[in-house]
Design an enzyme around this catalytic site. Structure first.
Site, mmCIF file in Angstrom:
data_model
loop_
_atom_site.group_PDB
_atom_site.id
_atom_site.type_symbol
_atom_site.label_atom_id
_atom_site.label_comp_id
_atom_site.label_asym_id
_atom_site.label_seq_id
_atom_site.Cartn_x
_atom_site.Cartn_y
_atom_site.Cartn_z
ATOM 1 N N SER A 19 -5.566 -0.810 -5.358
ATOM 2 C CA SER A 19 -5.580 0.643 -5.257
ATOM 3 C C SER A 19 -5.811 1.357 -6.585
ATOM 4 C CB SER A 19 -4.278 1.143 -4.630
ATOM 5 O OG SER A 19 -3.142 0.685 -5.351
ATOM 6 N N SER A 26 -3.188 -4.777 -6.751
ATOM 7 C CA SER A 26 -3.833 -3.489 -6.987
ATOM 8 C C SER A 26 -4.312 -3.257 -8.408
ATOM 9 C CB SER A 26 -2.903 -2.341 -6.576
ATOM 10 O OG SER A 26 -2.819 -2.265 -5.172
ATOM 11 N N LYS A 40 -3.236 5.533 -13.556
ATOM 12 C CA LYS A 40 -3.317 5.577 -12.100
ATOM 13 C C LYS A 40 -2.509 6.769 -11.587
ATOM 14 C CE LYS A 40 -2.568 2.560 -8.077
ATOM 15 N NZ LYS A 40 -2.030 1.244 -7.639
#
Length: 527
Positions: free
Chosen positions: A184, A208, A109
């Protein structure tokens, strides 16, 4: 506590009036007869700050000879997939000595520091910044033999569970173009679901990892708070920060968890974690029974009761839960009414602490701090604030308001959060795991950035069953268990996730439950 103030440097910029100017915005002042003394003390602390500022920083030095970064680049349009799933592409080859992750490919990420790789963080408020250190999880997966293929796009400053908010572009769901891949950890979930990488490591402050895993038909684990070091990962709120793996099967998740867990000498959240390299999650799965005889599963009533839970999602998860009985597990319904208060408690906690973090006021942890990032993003300018995604603006506005109007509220959420933890811990004295839907709906349509309410509505309510476990710190994993029709088109079938929650430090139980289910049942059956 004192600083030397007998010899103020001749170039010291502190001047008369500065003390009153500093205090005026918070409604305070000093008496006139005190002002000169406080000016002297302020000048002394400025000199102290200059001294520290000129000292060399102390961050871990990555082994670039052993793990060189090859061909770091922003992906060309031809290299992009599912809209804008890649943030940067590159190659870092894992240990030549092999290891438990040898042969596995990873993405990270784009809030996880990789030395020499610019970090976008899903935003365009500031230019990308380039870390000088690797996050602990990066070093550990390389040491375990994995190859890292790039960073994957995350949502705007990680402030959304949708997948259209990143300044770098929208991420499409691999099971349906036009639908959200969740956030996310949006780009990583799409890459894993499509088989372009085996594992991604994400961050989870309210869901997330689990929300995108649920939307994209992946396995996603938020470990116990403090099991995996957060060193070198951009923080949302230190008490809610978790990092963990997202993969296509439970065994890969377990193998990754073995490789990345344990205190790293920096992150004080991990002081109570097992020693790095001592866990046997993957080995236990591979050598243990695939049935669940004697296993006790609790079905959380409140996890299904919220009016947002789509009937098709509810039925899919309920059917999946009943399959545990075929594996020898006992199933019983339990009620924790306070579960429904989780979103409100998390919201207050996250808004207050999150705003302090964004404004550069977060303190109180022994950790690895990424000073180069702080220099790039602070102080805020109105120009930068205007470019911020509405959810980010909302965090700052909400946090400033709550701090001024409810000065005891953050403390109270911490106390209530501990009560929620204890209520769940009591359940785990009687049951091995608790299950419920991960998200209340399947992936919604991707929207477009607009006015504030229009921008944040698509994410509203998606974390009603996930955020509470960021507050309590319990490990929680989502596994795919079937499909349900898209809300706007019954012909489109999208993945449904079931969340399996365990007691603190009881990852082995949720991994066992998930592994047993996926070993005996095909979640794609009938589609």
């Amino acid at each position: 506590m004192s600083v030397l103030f007998t010899s103020i440097s001749p170039n010291n910029p502190v001047k008369k009036g500065d003390v009153q100017d500093l205090l005026r915005p918070v409604g305070l002042s000093v008496e006139p007869e005190e002002e000169d003394d406080f000016q002297t003390l302020l000048a002394a602390v400025h000199d102290c700050a200059e001294t520290v500022s000129n000292m060399p920083d102390y961050q871990p030095v990555p082994d670039l000879d052993r793990y060189p970064r090859q061909n770091v680049r922003r992906p060309s349009p031809e290299e992009q997939v599912f809209g804008h799933a890649w943030a940067h592409k590159f190659l870092i080859k894992g240990s030549a000595n092999g290891g438990p992750l040898a042969g596995k490919t990873f993405s990270l990420k784009d809030c996880i520091a990789v030395a020499g790789v610019p970090q976008l963080h899903g935003s365009d408020i500031i230019p990308s910044w380039t870390p000088v250190s690797d996050a602990t999880v990066v070093t550990r997966v390389l040491d375990a033999g994995a190859d890292i293929l790039g960073t994957s796009t995350c949502e705007n400053l990680c402030h959304s569970t949708s997948s259209f908010t990143s300044a770098q572009g929208t991420i499409e769901n691999p099971f349906g173009t036009g639908y959200s891949s969740g956030g996310s950890t949006s780009g990583g979930a799409a890459l894993v679901a499509a088989g372009l990488v085996d594992v991604t490591i994400g961050g989870d402050q309210g869901g997330s990892i689990r929300v995108p895993a649920s939307f994209c038909g992946c396995v996603g684990l938020k470990p116990t708070f403090g099991l995996v070091p957060y060193s070198g990962i951009s923080s949302g709120d230190a008490v809610n920060d978790h990092t963990g793996p997202l993969a296509r099967n439970v065994l890969d998740v377990a193998t990754c968890l073995d490789s990345i867990s344990g205190y790293d000498g920096m992150d004080d959240r991990c002081l109570g974690s097992p020693k790095h390299g001592s866990t046997l999650y993957a080995n236990t799965l591979q050598t243990g029974p695939t049935r669940l005889d004697g296993f006790k599963i609790a079905v959380l009533t409140e996890g299904f009761e919220h009016n947002m839970v789509d009937p098709a999602v509810k039925k899919t998860v309920q059917d999946a839960i009943q399959k545990f009985a075929e594996l020898g597990a006992s199933i019983e319904e339990v009620s924790i009414p306070e579960h429904l208060n989780g979103p409100a408690i998390w919201t207050i906690q996250q808004r207050i602490a999150g705003s302090q973090n964004l404004l550069g006021h977060a303190t109180g942890r022994r950790a690895l701090y990424m000073t180069e990032m702080e220099r790039e993003r602070l102080p805020w300018t109105n120009e930068g604030f205007q470019r911020a995604y509405p959810a980010t603006k909302n965090v700052i506005i909400n946090g400033l308001y709550l701090s001024s109007q409810f000065p005891d509220l953050y403390s109270k959420t911490s106390n209530i959060g501990r009560r929620l933890r204890d209520l769940y811990e009591d359940v785990f004295t009687k049951f091995d795991v608790v299950v419920m839907p991960t998200t209340p709906i399947v992936a919604p349509r991707n929207a477009k950035r607009g006015l504030p309410i229009e921008s944040v509505t698509p994410s509203s309510g998606l974390t009603i069953n996930t955020a509470i476990f960021n507050v309590t710190g319990h490990p929680a994993m989502t596994i795919p268990v079937g499909f349900a029709p898209a809300k706007d088109d019954p012909q489109v079938k999208l993945p449904v996730g079931m969340q399996i929650v365990g007691g603190l430090w009881e990852e082995s139980k949720i991994l066992r439950a998930g592994r047993s289910w996926e070993a005996h049942f095909d979640w794609k059956e009938g589609v």
